[in-house]
Design an enzyme around this catalytic site. Structure first.
Site, short mmCIF file in Angstrom:
data_model
loop_
_atom_site.label_atom_id
_atom_site.label_comp_id
_atom_site.label_asym_id
_atom_site.label_seq_id
_atom_site.Cartn_x
_atom_site.Cartn_y
_atom_site.Cartn_z
N TYR A 58 28.43 40.29 37.48
CA TYR A 58 27.83 41.36 38.25
C TYR A 58 26.36 41.04 38.49
O TYR A 58 26.05 39.95 38.93
CB TYR A 58 28.06 42.71 37.54
CG TYR A 58 27.89 43.88 38.48
CD1 TYR A 58 28.66 43.97 39.64
CD2 TYR A 58 26.97 44.87 38.22
CE1 TYR A 58 28.50 45.02 40.52
CE2 TYR A 58 26.80 45.93 39.11
CZ TYR A 58 27.57 46.00 40.25
OH TYR A 58 27.41 47.04 41.13
N LYS A 83 57.47 46.50 44.40
CA LYS A 83 57.30 45.40 45.36
C LYS A 83 56.14 44.50 44.94
O LYS A 83 56.22 43.26 45.04
CB LYS A 83 57.03 45.99 46.74
CG LYS A 83 57.24 45.01 47.90
CD LYS A 83 58.72 44.72 48.09
CE LYS A 83 58.94 43.85 49.31
NZ LYS A 83 59.60 44.53 50.39
#
Length: 753
Positions: free
Chosen positions: A43, A98
């Site tokens: 970060y 899925k």
């Protein structure tokens, strides 16, 4: 083969989705985040560097973010499976599922997004602005005709692949099967007559893709609930149906079927009659793909025509038209060349690659799923089965090449041989082999004794074992146990399960005499055998297996592993020329490691270690791996030289003398065995790559390390599996879940021969 999905109970499905944590997916970081420096790189301030680079060159996002391997699975829930319009939120379990399939079959990361609107423009505007995040968009469970409008608009507005799997996935697999069915029957796509029942998203996509391969327009007659879609029809028409209106005198499905070569059904149960099939040409090709029940069953077709080739959408019949053969691999290939779209050339390439793969000799691990039946290209094997490990290297490569040839690839591949090797390395062969084991059990179901029958977990596992088609469970209840009461209190239906108490079993006396014969010269009296069989469920269960009244047993939930093993070993002997040991299989991030012995031998002698190494290497090879065996210690090749490591050095000499057919070396530490960079510090080491079989020096070391692995890896840990008995038995751990028990029972059934 049996269809496990048809036998899953509602409660099993809910528990699967709820425990141990709700849902089927989670986000895990791909970089270490343990120190302040890690955080600074991940970060602020480190993250600013790739931000600036991507601002200057947008394509750099593929190099510095997960975009290139990230697909969104998106739905508004207006056509969920066969359940209709359930809404966006209720479609989430399907979309999560899925996403899991993307990862499982092609190592594609995927996130599900459920869009709560049925307004086409709102849906399009929501999705179109997601291009920066994802490398591809998989649309799912959106009703027709809105799905056509949405997909077309998004393909025009987005520069990443947009693919509605309900349309194109079905079309690709159907085309693959059709290519081979035509080949077998000696037909040409340019002359066949095809009748298609159904005019929804999948049917329209099938018609379009098949016609793009050379089928003349009027050679396909499409029907819907109103009958034939013919030139001039006005009732219940739209632009997508009109595009496939044929010049024909037929007005009903029955009339259209007369003289047809091929029937493709994407409609409803029972839509096709025996008379319709009888009216077709010789060697008819019938793809009855309505789910869960086809337009006509293969049995019904066979009763009328023994010359037919039949495919369905179901896993319990040959030739399953299964979308999982397509979408994961199609996106894999499209992502790897950074394709801007998925075009017809890529779809046809996928279908042709599937068709050609089915014509090749089938590998052993695929045959294993069919209990030794060798699958051969022909009427009952038109397309590969979903767990064929070759799919990952064949289909994406074909799709990637088609993307390059058709000009939509932005990152071409220059060495396809190397690319195929990279694809194969993405998936661990163990996963396919494990499924093959379970499928093999379904092909040859067994009688398995669940020794701790009155435990609720055991009852649930027995029901799940039966429902999965693995065999007949037998529950043994203790002196004070009561299976029926436990089941009733838990709301479980135990109809059809066999339940026995030792004393009341008709063969109890015979088991006593058999056990006494085994143990009488080990200081055991006849009355001791009576007591053991009456009181110890493990002894009684093992006696059933020993006498051939059951094929295998599973136990361990309520008793210490060692106690359970001692009970079983009083009855069941080691297999000839085998040593009995415990082995665990750890599957984590596409890597499998076999660890032995984790349960039996406190301080194995060199000869025993060599036996364990040989047996574990054999297991690794059976599961699709080239075994590389490391004998572990606290030292590396004599540094430091300690007496306790001498057993391992002696074990190496035993293996040398046996001239075994696998790589092995030791003694070495675990980090050297499992880390390629560290392994290279010892260029004389016989291992050509990191070890995948770890042989432990002592039981305490094995037990401690295996428990740590279970707690901290976050992967899948199978076992410990009991190896080497002449009859089949498995012992689960005392904290085992229902799923763990079912897996152990399936392994026990499989090892029963």
């Amino acid at each position: 083969m049996a269809n496990p999905t048809a036998r899953v109970t509602d409660q099993e499905a809910l528990e699967f989705h709820q425990f141990p944590k709700p849902g089927k997916i989670e986000i895990t970081p791909s970089k270490p985040l343990t120190t302040q420096r890690d955080l600074a790189l991940a970060y602020s301030p480190g993250v600013a560097v790739p931000c600036r680079v991507i601002h200057e060159d947008p394509d750099a996002a593929y190099d510095y973010t997960a975009k290139g391997n990230l697909v969104a699975v998106i739905s508004n829930g207006t056509a969920v499976l066969g359940l209709g319009n359930l809404g966006a939120l209720a479609s989430k379990p399907v979309m999560e599922g899925k996403s899991v399939l993307f990862k499982r079959f092609a190592d594609v990361d995927s996130i599900d997004l459920e869009v709560d609107t049925e307004n086409v423009d709102e849906f399009i505007n929501c999705v179109r602005f997601l291009s920066p995040t994802f490398g591809g968009i998989n649309l799912e469970d959106i009703k027709a005709p809105e799905c056509f409008i949405i997909e077309q608009a998004l393909r025009e507005k987005m520069d990443i692949p947009v693919f509605h799997d309900d349309q194109h996935g079905t079309a690709i697999i159907t085309l693959a099967g059709l290519i081979n069915a035509l080949h077998i029957t000696g037909r040409s796509i340019h002359t066949v007559k095809i009748v298609m029942n159904g005019a929804g998203a999948a049917a329209v996509a099938c018609a379009e893709l098949i016609k793009s391969t050379g089928l003349p327009h009027n050679n396909l007659i499409m029907c819907d609930t109103k009958g034939v879609i013919y030139q001039g029809r006005t009732e219940s028409m739209n632009q997508w149906k009109s595009a496939h209106a044929a010049e024909t005198e037929a007005r009903t499905l029955a009339q259209a079927m007369v003289g047809a070569d091929v029937f493709i059904g994407l409609s409803a149960k029972g839509a096709v009659t025996a008379e319709m099939v009888a009216s077709m040409q010789a060697k008819p090709i019938i793809f009855a793909c309505a789910n869960p029940d086809p337009e006509i069953t293969p049995e019904e077709v066979r009763a009328i025509r023994n010359d037919a080739i039949v495919a369905t959408g179901r896993s319990d019949y040959p030739n399953q038209i299964n979308n999982v053969l397509g979408f994961p691999y199609i996106f894999r290939g499209a992502l790897d060349v950074r394709a801007s779209t998925i075009n017809d050339a890529m779809k046809i390439a996928a279908a042709e690659a599937l068709a050609m793969l089915a014509r090749e000799d089938v590998p052993d691990e695929v045959d294993a799923a069919y209990a030794g039946k060798h699958l051969r290209f022909g009427p009952d094997y038109l397309i590969p089965v979903p767990f064929d490990p070759r799919l990952i290297s064949r289909i994406p490569a074909a799709v990637a090449k088609a993307a390059m040839d058709s000009g939509v690839a932005r990152k071409p591949i220059h060495d396809f041989a190397a690319y195929r090797r990279t694809l194969s390395a993405r998936l661990d062969p163990s996963v396919s082999t494990l499924q093959a084991i379970f499928d093999s059990v379904q092909q040859k179901p067994r009688r398995v004794v669940f020794a701790e029958g009155e435990e609720e977990k055991i009852i649930r596992a027995a029901i799940a074992f039966r429902n999965a088609g693995y065999g007949q469970p037998i529950l043994i209840e203790g002196i004070d146990g009561d299976v029926v009461t436990t089941a009733r209190n838990a709301g479980l239906d135990i109809t059809g399960l066999e339940i026995f108490r030792a004393r009341s079993h008709p063969k109890f006396e015979g088991y006593v005499q058999r056990l006494y014969t085994k143990l009488q010269r080990k200081g055991v009296l006849l009355r001791d055998c009576y007591r053991m069989l009456a009181r110890e469920r493990n002894v009684f269960a093992a006696s059933m297996v020993d006498a051939g009244d059951a094929d295998a047993l599973v136990t361990g939930l309520t008793r210490n592993y060692t106690i359970s093993y001692n009970d079983i070993s009083n009855v069941l002997s080691p297999a000839k020329d085998n040593c009995v040991f415990g082995m665990q299989i750890v599957i984590h991030k596409g890597r499998t490691v076999f660890i032995a012995d984790t349960t039996i031998h406190e301080l194995p002698a060199p000869e025993v270690m060599a036996d364990i190494a040989t047996s574990t290497a054999r297991m690794a090879r059976r599961m699709g791996h080239v075994p590389r065996v490391a004998l572990l210690s606290f030292s590396n090749f004599g540094s430091p030289m300690r007496e306790r490591a001498d057993r391992l050095r002696q074990a190496i000499k035993v293996l040398d003398s046996r001239k075994v057919d696998f790589e092995y070396d030791g003694e070495m530490t675990a980090d050297v065995a499992l880390n390629k960079d560290m392994l290279q510090l010892y260029p004389f080491c016989r291992l050509t790559d990191t070890a995948n079989v770890l042989i432990m020096p002592a039981l305490h070391t094995a037990h401690v390390s295996s428990k740590l692995v279970q707690v901290f890896t976050g992967g899948t840990v199978i076992g410990p599996l009991l190896v080497g008995l002449e009859k089949s038995a498995q012992i689960v751990q005392m904290n085992a879940s229902v799923s763990d028990i079912v897996t152990a029972a399936a392994f026990a059934a499989h090892n029963a021969g």
